[in-house]
Design an enzyme around this catalytic site. Structure first.
Site, PDB file in Angstrom:
ATOM      1  N   HIS A   1       0.832  -1.209   0.000  1.00 39.24           N
ATOM      2  CA  HIS A   1       0.000   0.000   0.000  1.00 39.24           C
ATOM      3  C   HIS A   1       0.864   1.257   0.000  1.00 39.24           C
ATOM      4  CE1 HIS A   1      -3.630   2.393   1.061  1.00 39.24           C
ATOM      5  NE2 HIS A   1      -2.734   3.146   1.694  1.00 39.24           N
ATOM      6  N   GLU A   2       1.806   1.304   0.926  1.00 34.26           N
ATOM      7  CA  GLU A   2       2.650   2.496   1.030  1.00 34.26           C
ATOM      8  C   GLU A   2       3.595   2.627  -0.156  1.00 34.26           C
ATOM      9  OE1 GLU A   2       1.850   4.663   3.057  1.00 34.26           O
ATOM     10  OE2 GLU A   2       0.543   3.437   4.308  1.00 34.26           O
TER      11      GLU A   2
ATOM     12  N   HIS B   1       1.877   4.610  -2.843  1.00 33.82           N
ATOM     13  CA  HIS B   1       2.005   6.055  -2.614  1.00 33.82           C
ATOM     14  C   HIS B   1       3.415   6.537  -2.979  1.00 33.82           C
ATOM     15  CE1 HIS B   1      -1.872   6.411  -0.747  1.00 33.82           C
ATOM     16  NE2 HIS B   1      -1.551   5.714   0.329  1.00 33.82           N
TER      17      HIS B   1
END
Length: 452
Positions: A22-23, A26
């Site tokens: 997920h990170e 980003h």
């Protein structure tokens, strides 16, 4: 203690993997948009390990493994030197900010598809939706032992879990379920399960059982393991005997023996037991003895113990080739997303109980159970959890990715960013909502541990 440690370990592994992806979503898009990333952290709190790359980004693993974050250069959080203002997040176009924020949930969605693809290539083993016995509503609707459910309300069913989910959905919507089955002779038939007749307070976590289904793989054969000394079975039965019938009534599973023995005792006199011993079928005469059951109440007993806890062999397998697994993974992702969004909609409208919301305790327990069942099941669990993180993060709640996306959509409409006061107010509301959801999830988790 072993289950506890296993649950904690597999939860850390699961969340660590999913949060990292997920990170990274980003981080990757932020770098492509020219934003300076200060820190990429898996976990919260004090870093246990960290290192810095040539771009000045600190990569860290922190002590609390329940999330993570990517910290970017931003003038709203700290003073930025004039020479670096161009690489600050807040100075990027609204479309770039939208892309950076949406990249986290998108990474979880792509990971879900990849995990399901790997699962299908390996092959996911499961149990078919074959009925072992039917009672109550299901029996009255015509469902019989040996029927294999293949479709519920137009939705194809391959496993008992898919059938259970389809029946649960229909029950929550207070609708009858039109069901196609293949009977023991492989004839296709249509039955209508009147789930709308379930009581208003039915247990949403156990709909098939309340409807009268006992799945075939639940049934344990009446295989004798032990015999009580000086009992009715002593000298008649032997360990390893398989009871096939009692007084002419067929025995399909061990749980049917006690009621049939009770009927035989109430009738009076001896009865005939059909058994299989070393491959040979025998008929033996046996007379139950009056005694007390485990609940202390009077019972007719024969004095045998059965083999329990043996998992039956899987009878269903979902497996595809490397290329065919791609559309299969996409279809499964779409189905899981539809089920998840449908459940959320039903909870909001009151058609489903908020007891369906689970927290880290349930995640840990399911992670451990999935890991014990094999790689295929653990991949499925990770895929479902990754998709759940994607959906939850897209909810329009401030402090989540969906809340930030909502801010940027408002900015697109009004032509200027929201005021810092409005954003701060939204953050407080978001924290309150998130705290409430987490509290409910923990409450449901703890309640599930209390014996009922």
């Amino acid at each position: 203690m072993g289950d506890f440690l296993g649950s904690v370990w597999w939860m850390i592994v699961s969340l660590g993997l999913l949060v990292t992806f997920h990170e990274f979503g980003h981080y990757w898009v932020a770098r492509r948009c020219g934003v300076k990333v200060l820190r990429f952290s898996v976990g919260f709190g004090k870093p246990l390990w960290s290192r810095r790359n040539r771009n000045g980004t600190e990569f860290a693993i922190a002590a609390i493994p329940l999330g993570g974050y990517v910290k970017m250069l931003d003038e709203r959080e700290a003073e930025v030197p004039a020479g670096e203002r161009a690489v600050a997040f807040n100075n990027k176009s609204v479309w770039q900010r939208i892309a950076i924020v949406a990249a986290g949930p998108a990474a979880n969605l792509l990971l879900c598809i990849a995990l399901l693809w790997a699962m299908f290539v390996i092959g996911k083993q499961d149990y078919s939706a074959t009925i072992g016995r039917s009672t109550g509503m299901a029996q009255q609707a015509g469902f019989a032992a040996g029927d294999r459910i293949v479709e519920v309300d137009g939705r194809a069913v391959d496993t008992w879990a898919e059938a259970s989910m389809a029946f649960t959905t229909a029950a929550m919507d207070r609708q009858d379920a039109r069901t196609k089955v293949r009977d023991a002779l492989d004839n296709e038939r249509t039955r209508v399960l009147p789930l709308s007749q379930l009581p208003a307070d039915f247990d949403e976590r156990n709909v098939p059982v309340q409807a009268g289904f006992i799945w075939q793989f639940w049934l344990q054969p009446a295989l004798v393991e032990s015999i009580v000394a000086d009992s009715a079975a002593s000298g008649v039965l032997q360990p390893g005997d398989l009871i096939l019938a009692i007084d002419g009534q067929r025995v399909e599973s061990a749980d049917q023996v006690a009621p049939l023995v009770q009927q035989l005792g109430e009738r009076g006199g001896a009865g005939m037991l059909d058994i299989e011993r070393a491959g040979e079928r025998l008929a033996l005469e046996l007379m139950p003895i009056a005694g007390q059951g485990q609940d202390g109440k009077p019972r007719w007993l024969i004095g045998v113990g059965f083999v329990t806890g043996q998992a039956p062999a899987y009878d269903a397998r979902q497996q595809y080739g490397v290329l065919a697994a791609i559309p299969a993974a996409l279809r499964e992702t779409g189905k899981l997303a539809s089920d998840s969004l449908g459940m959320m909609r039903r909870m909001l409208t009151g058609h489903a109980s908020v007891k369906n919301i689970s927290g880290p305790i349930t995640i840990a327990r399911v992670a451990n159970a999935s890991a014990e069942r094999g790689v295929d099941w653990f991949l499925y669990f990770l895929a479902l959890l990754s998709l759940s993180l994607c959906i939850i993060n897209l909810l329009p709640i401030p402090i989540l990715d969906g809340g930030h996306l909502l801010y940027y959509l408002i900015e697109l409409v009004k032509g200027s960013p929201l005021s810092e006061r409005a954003i701060a107010a939204g953050q407080y509301i978001g924290l309150a909502l998130l705290a409430g959801l987490m509290g409910l999830a923990f409450y449901n988790d703890i309640l599930s541990l209390v014996p009922r």
